[in-house]
Scaffold this active site. Structure first.
Site, PDB file in Angstrom:
ATOM      1  N   CYS A 302      49.037  88.018  44.522  1.00 59.91           N
ATOM      2  CA  CYS A 302      49.562  88.822  45.646  1.00 59.91           C
ATOM      3  C   CYS A 302      50.745  89.707  45.293  1.00 59.91           C
ATOM      4  O   CYS A 302      50.626  90.931  45.296  1.00 59.91           O
ATOM      5  CB  CYS A 302      49.945  87.885  46.786  1.00 59.91           C
TER       6      CYS A 302
HETATM    7  N1  LIG Z   1      45.127  83.192  46.262  1.00 53.99           N
HETATM    8  C1  LIG Z   1      46.026  83.303  47.209  1.00 53.99           C
HETATM    9  O1  LIG Z   1      46.916  82.479  47.316  1.00 53.99           O
HETATM   10  C2  LIG Z   1      45.954  84.440  48.229  1.00 53.99           C
HETATM   11  C3  LIG Z   1      46.884  84.424  49.263  1.00 53.99           C
HETATM   12  C4  LIG Z   1      46.822  85.429  50.220  1.00 53.99           C
HETATM   13  C5  LIG Z   1      45.862  86.423  50.116  1.00 53.99           C
HETATM   14  N2  LIG Z   1      44.969  86.434  49.089  1.00 53.99           N
HETATM   15  C6  LIG Z   1      43.955  87.493  49.054  1.00 53.99           C
HETATM   16  O2  LIG Z   1      42.688  86.920  49.365  1.00 53.99           O
HETATM   17  C7  LIG Z   1      41.659  87.605  48.636  1.00 53.99           C
HETATM   18  C8  LIG Z   1      40.850  86.612  47.818  1.00 53.99           C
HETATM   19  O3  LIG Z   1      41.704  86.023  46.877  1.00 53.99           O
HETATM   20  P1  LIG Z   1      41.333  84.682  46.098  1.00 53.99           P
HETATM   21  O4  LIG Z   1      42.607  84.221  45.506  1.00 53.99           O
HETATM   22  O5  LIG Z   1      40.578  83.735  46.938  1.00 53.99           O
HETATM   23  O6  LIG Z   1      40.342  85.261  44.980  1.00 53.99           O
HETATM   24  P2  LIG Z   1      39.423  84.414  43.970  1.00 53.99           P
HETATM   25  O7  LIG Z   1      39.224  85.291  42.781  1.00 53.99           O
HETATM   26  O8  LIG Z   1      39.972  83.047  43.793  1.00 53.99           O
HETATM   27  O9  LIG Z   1      38.046  84.248  44.755  1.00 53.99           O
HETATM   28  C9  LIG Z   1      37.235  85.302  45.113  1.00 53.99           C
HETATM   29  C10 LIG Z   1      35.784  84.828  45.101  1.00 53.99           C
HETATM   30  O10 LIG Z   1      34.984  85.929  45.535  1.00 53.99           O
HETATM   31  C11 LIG Z   1      33.768  85.873  44.810  1.00 53.99           C
HETATM   32  N3  LIG Z   1      33.122  87.181  44.872  1.00 53.99           N
HETATM   33  C12 LIG Z   1      33.465  88.340  44.244  1.00 53.99           C
HETATM   34  N4  LIG Z   1      32.612  89.315  44.582  1.00 53.99           N
HETATM   35  C13 LIG Z   1      31.730  88.780  45.454  1.00 53.99           C
HETATM   36  C14 LIG Z   1      30.606  89.294  46.157  1.00 53.99           C
HETATM   37  N5  LIG Z   1      30.226  90.567  46.013  1.00 53.99           N
HETATM   38  N6  LIG Z   1      29.932  88.465  46.952  1.00 53.99           N
HETATM   39  C15 LIG Z   1      30.289  87.158  47.082  1.00 53.99           C
HETATM   40  N7  LIG Z   1      31.340  86.614  46.448  1.00 53.99           N
HETATM   41  C16 LIG Z   1      32.047  87.423  45.641  1.00 53.99           C
HETATM   42  C17 LIG Z   1      34.217  85.467  43.413  1.00 53.99           C
HETATM   43  O11 LIG Z   1      33.126  84.948  42.658  1.00 53.99           O
HETATM   44  C18 LIG Z   1      35.276  84.414  43.734  1.00 53.99           C
HETATM   45  O12 LIG Z   1      34.710  83.126  43.824  1.00 53.99           O
HETATM   46  C19 LIG Z   1      42.365  88.664  47.805  1.00 53.99           C
HETATM   47  O13 LIG Z   1      42.377  89.879  48.499  1.00 53.99           O
HETATM   48  C20 LIG Z   1      43.782  88.133  47.714  1.00 53.99           C
HETATM   49  O14 LIG Z   1      44.722  89.178  47.541  1.00 53.99           O
HETATM   50  C21 LIG Z   1      45.005  85.449  48.141  1.00 53.99           C
END
Ligand SMILES: NC(=O)c1ccc[n+]([C@@H]2O[C@H](COP(=O)([O-])OP(=O)(O)OC[C@H]3O[C@@H](n4cnc5c(N)ncnc54)[C@H](O)[C@@H]3O)[C@@H](O)[C@H]2O)c1
Length: 464
Positions: A302
């Protein structure tokens, strides 16, 4: 009611006129008999799926990563802080994982939690959002709610996602726009940012209020009801853009304040002032001050990334986001500062960086978590190696570190013993598992970028 800003008196359910197609979904959401599809089963999507499942909803997780789907189907977790028993309990509740997007049409609500990284030119990479939206579009049904949770710039939901959902929809469905709710032929879209703080055990996830902004009021109502099934409170805002901007404000606030203390740390080091003691003292003020702590650089999905989504978008408005740029400059210089500090500390011991053996403690970008995305440790390893050092690491959360989006390290965790063999032990992450007294007593030299050795008196310690 449709002005931008947090709307304290957003209409309650009884005031929003719900057409029958929305009312049916609404009733199921309220009764927790609704089916929820979560797309992207990563750090955000998997815990979210488990929360919905625990609350009694029927949850289907969608991911293109076949390994994750197979693990979940076998009741296995791949996230350190989520025990496999939680996956198994959810499976008993009907949770399943799949790569088959046909099953999206069975869902009352679809939540997208896919990555939003930066490109190598540090511009928003919305390819995951675009690809996911394109995969969702053919399966959208009348009255369904689609929510984007991925952090992004204001306008993504309206300008990018909605046109793709409408264009790819074979039934010719349109998003419900502001004005009189249609009785047929529409679906609903909202944005709701994820606010999880990995590793934070002081606030239960369900107690973090959930901000929701619909494209119009029916979508807001459905999305708020959806999240009220698992969160103690939702905060309704007047548009998707306000919801998108809220998340960015929160992260920019952190980014800028961390840059401020990082800069003051550099000055304090020269002045011989302990910045951590200063922050502790300032924190005794019961109002007007919130502590932020310096470190070896920003990490995680983030804070190092999200602000640049806004600065990129601001260019469209001929606007320069100077605080964001300056904070980025200060924070990005911190890994280099750490490496310089190691060089100087070795020099004090009449040693050169070139040829030295360095054990780095901590790969994770912050304490007590198993997430190394954008971790400053990765940059520091690269810089130390460029300067000729041999680098090993220890991190209880990472038995190995292989390949990521921007690195290919192929390293294995080194046991935390015989510390006297290293020219320098470099603390990059202040994991609670470490016994810092022992680490200092066994080592020749400790460079501490986190104040993890606070309270330990030793000439071997260099705080940086
Ligand atoms: N990790 C955190 O603590 C956090 C906190 C707040 C916000 N966010 C936001 O949340 C969002 C997701 O982050 P995350 O940490 O969970 O990411 P991540 O990389 O852990 O998980 C994302 C998942 O999406 C899947 N994916 C990608 N393309 C896809 C598609 N076309 N169809 C289906 N699945 C697909 C990936 O395989 C992966 O499993 C981001 O925008 C991030 O900025 C994350």
């Amino acid at each position: 009611m449709e002005v931008d800003g947090i709307v304290e008196d957003m209409p309650s359910t009884s005031q929003v006129l719900l057409p029958q197609i929305a009312q049916e979904r609404f009733d199921r959401l309220q009764a927790r008999t609704a089916s929820i599809g979560v797309i992207g089963l990563g750090y955000v999507g998997l815990p979210l799926s488990l929360l919905f499942s625990e609350a009694g909803f029927k949850v289907t997780g969608f991911d293109i990563d076949a390994r994750k789907v197979a693990d979940l189907e076998a009741g296995r977790s791949y996230i350190y802080r989520i025990p496999s028993t939680e996956i198994q309990a959810a499976r008993q509740q009907g949770f399943s994982a799949t790569s088959d997007f046909v099953r999206l049409s069975e869902q009352d609500a679809i939540i997208m939690c896919v990555p939003t990284p930066l490109t190598k030119h540090r511009e928003p990479d919305l390819s995951y959002v675009v690809n996911t939206t394109k995969s969702v579009a053919p399966w959208i049904c009348e009255g369904q709610l689609v929510v984007l949770e991925s952090t992004t710039y204001p306008g993504t939901t309206d300008e990018l996602m909605i046109p793709l959902l409408e264009a790819g929809n074979t039934q010719g469905l349109k998003v419900q726009c502001k004005g009189l709710p249609a009785e047929h032929g529409v679906f609903y879209v909202a944005f709701s940012p994820e606010r999880e703080d990995p590793g934070n055990v002081t606030v239960a996830r369900r107690d973090i209020p959930k901000v929701v902004g619909g494209h119009e009021s029916v979508a807001t109502e459905l999305a708020a009801t959806l999240y009220e099934g698992i969160f103690t409170r939702s905060v309704r805002v007047s548009s998707t853009r306000v919801a998108e901007m809220t998340k960015l404000l929160e992260n920019i606030y952190r980014c800028v304040n961390i840059a401020l203390v990082n800069e003051l740390k550099l000055l304090s080091l020269r002045m011989g002032v302990d910045i951590w003691e200063v922050i502790d003292a300032a924190s005794s003020k019961p109002f007007g001050f919130h502590p932020f702590y310096p470190g070896p650089g920003l990490g995680g999905h983030c804070i190092p990334i999200d602000p640049f989504y806004l600065s990129w978008k601001a260019k469209e408005y001929d606007f320069s986001t100077r605080f964001i740029e300056l904070a980025g400059e200060v924070n990005e210089a911190m890994p280099t500062h750490v490496v310089q500090s190691v060089t100087e500390a070795l020099n004090q011991h009449k040693k050169a960086m070139n040829g030295s053996r360095i054990l780095m403690l901590g790969m994770a970008y912050k304490k007590d978590i198993d997430d190394l995305r954008e971790s400053p440790s990765l940059t520091v390893i690269e810089l130390l190696r460029e300067a000729g050092a041999e680098v090993l690491y220890n991190d209880p959360y990472f038995p190995t570190v292989g390949r990521g989006r921007r690195y290919n390290l192929n390293m294995t965790c080194t046991p935390l013993d015989h510390l006297e063999q290293y020219d320098c032990v470099l603390i990059m992450t202040d994991h609670s598992d470490y016994n810092y007294d022992e680490i200092v007593s066994q080592s020749q030299l400790v460079v501490d970028s986190r104040n993890a050795t606070k309270g330990i008196q030793s000439t071997k310690i260099v705080r940086c």
